[in-house]
Design a protein around this motif. Sequence first.
Motif, PDB file in Angstrom:
ATOM      1  N   THR A   1      42.751  38.475  34.660  1.00  0.00           N
ATOM      2  CA  THR A   1      42.888  37.657  35.856  1.00  0.00           C
ATOM      3  C   THR A   1      41.605  36.883  36.106  1.00  0.00           C
ATOM      4  OG1 THR A   1      42.203  39.511  37.268  1.00  0.00           O
ATOM      5  CG2 THR A   1      44.584  39.166  36.976  1.00  0.00           C
ATOM      6  N   ILE A   2      41.720  35.919  37.014  1.00  0.00           N
ATOM      7  CA  ILE A   2      40.597  35.068  37.398  1.00  0.00           C
ATOM      8  C   ILE A   2      40.505  35.067  38.917  1.00  0.00           C
ATOM      9  CG2 ILE A   2      39.770  32.675  37.476  1.00  0.00           C
ATOM     10  CD1 ILE A   2      41.253  32.302  34.761  1.00  0.00           C
ATOM     11  N   THR A   3      39.300  35.160  39.432  1.00  0.00           N
ATOM     12  CA  THR A   3      39.071  35.016  40.865  1.00  0.00           C
ATOM     13  C   THR A   3      38.204  33.792  41.099  1.00  0.00           C
ATOM     14  OG1 THR A   3      39.275  37.379  41.357  1.00  0.00           O
ATOM     15  CG2 THR A   3      38.062  36.042  42.934  1.00  0.00           C
ATOM     16  N   ALA A   4      38.705  32.874  41.911  1.00  0.00           N
ATOM     17  CA  ALA A   4      37.951  31.679  42.294  1.00  0.00           C
ATOM     18  C   ALA A   4      37.972  31.610  43.812  1.00  0.00           C
ATOM     19  CB  ALA A   4      38.567  30.426  41.694  1.00  0.00           C
ATOM     20  N   GLY A   5      36.816  31.812  44.428  1.00  0.00           N
ATOM     21  CA  GLY A   5      36.791  31.879  45.886  1.00  0.00           C
ATOM     22  C   GLY A   5      37.548  33.110  46.368  1.00  0.00           C
ATOM     23  N   ASP A   6      38.533  32.901  47.224  1.00  0.00           N
ATOM     24  CA  ASP A   6      39.318  34.009  47.768  1.00  0.00           C
ATOM     25  C   ASP A   6      40.628  34.219  47.033  1.00  0.00           C
ATOM     26  OD1 ASP A   6      37.412  34.437  49.778  1.00  0.00           O
ATOM     27  OD2 ASP A   6      38.342  32.939  51.095  1.00  0.00           O
ATOM     28  N   LEU A   7      40.869  33.466  45.971  1.00  0.00           N
ATOM     29  CA  LEU A   7      42.148  33.515  45.282  1.00  0.00           C
ATOM     30  C   LEU A   7      42.003  34.176  43.917  1.00  0.00           C
ATOM     31  CD1 LEU A   7      45.154  32.642  45.198  1.00  0.00           C
ATOM     32  CD2 LEU A   7      44.392  30.512  44.119  1.00  0.00           C
ATOM     33  N   THR A   8      42.855  35.163  43.642  1.00  0.00           N
ATOM     34  CA  THR A   8      42.928  35.797  42.332  1.00  0.00           C
ATOM     35  C   THR A   8      44.289  35.491  41.719  1.00  0.00           C
ATOM     36  OG1 THR A   8      41.417  37.596  42.944  1.00  0.00           O
ATOM     37  CG2 THR A   8      42.886  37.991  41.093  1.00  0.00           C
ATOM     38  N   PHE A   9      44.297  35.102  40.452  1.00  0.00           N
ATOM     39  CA  PHE A   9      45.546  34.735  39.804  1.00  0.00           C
ATOM     40  C   PHE A   9      45.501  35.124  38.329  1.00  0.00           C
ATOM     41  CE2 PHE A   9      42.591  31.225  39.976  1.00  0.00           C
ATOM     42  CZ  PHE A   9      42.558  30.722  38.694  1.00  0.00           C
ATOM     43  N   GLU A  10      46.666  35.253  37.724  1.00  0.00           N
ATOM     44  CA  GLU A  10      46.760  35.602  36.316  1.00  0.00           C
ATOM     45  C   GLU A  10      46.246  34.445  35.462  1.00  0.00           C
ATOM     46  OE1 GLU A  10      50.719  36.698  35.412  1.00  0.00           O
ATOM     47  OE2 GLU A  10      50.751  38.418  36.785  1.00  0.00           O
ATOM     48  N   ALA A  11      45.588  34.799  34.376  1.00  0.00           N
ATOM     49  CA  ALA A  11      44.984  33.771  33.525  1.00  0.00           C
ATOM     50  C   ALA A  11      46.020  32.934  32.797  1.00  0.00           C
ATOM     51  CB  ALA A  11      44.053  34.431  32.511  1.00  0.00           C
TER      52      ALA A  11
END
Length: 262
Positions: A224-234
Amino acid sequence: MQWVKDFYSRTGSWWGPAEARISERDHQRLSLLHAHLGTEPAQVLELGAGYGSTAAVTAQAGHAVTAIEISDRADFAEELTIDAPGGSLTFIKDDFYSVDLPRQFDVVCYWDGFGVGSDADQRRLLRRIATQWLRPGGTALIDVFNPFVWAQWDGDEEHRTPNPDLGYEHELFERVTFDPVTCTATDTWWDAARPDEKISQRLRCYTPADLALLLAGTQLELATITAGDLTFEATRRPEDSGLLRRHASYLAILRLGPPVKD
């Protein structure tokens, strides 16, 4: 990469009196660690630990932390104290490309540093994480420089005036350039009193797709990736991650998979 030790030692002498202390950023990093791994006490290895403030906060939360830093910023860590049941902090002033560590860890963290050096250097580091440092099923949390934002800063210059009340004694200038062919940012600094003594750090930037290619041949998988407050599947495109414009880096969560077959 002698420039790495020289750059971070010099800038640490400029900023250390102001920044070698626990801040909100350190607590945010601990929150990310807990969000991805839970709050149970863990064996944590932190690479490129700087002044040691994030390592200290992690140890105060009850984790056993081993922190490695090659530059003189490590000297500030001597002033850190840990007072937490079960928590501990071992600080090592050494090069994490060559240091010999006698044990494995549940998690490896590399905050705000991955991309220093060449692609070959990053692969060598990733292999050390996968084959020497992480326990089976372990996780690595790695900040990765985002080329989309650094490219926007190409040619930008900043002038930072002294603020002795906050511990900033030096008048400094900064200039950023970005090479679109190699996806490398060069971040150059100099003291106004010594304009001919410029120092630079070179930061290789990776898109998530580039990072996935870099991981090929290791046991590490981009989960997964976290950018700021959002985590999402790569593997999916987020609706709004801020990767294009807002975040100079993103957090890659890497899981240790089964051994790679020859």
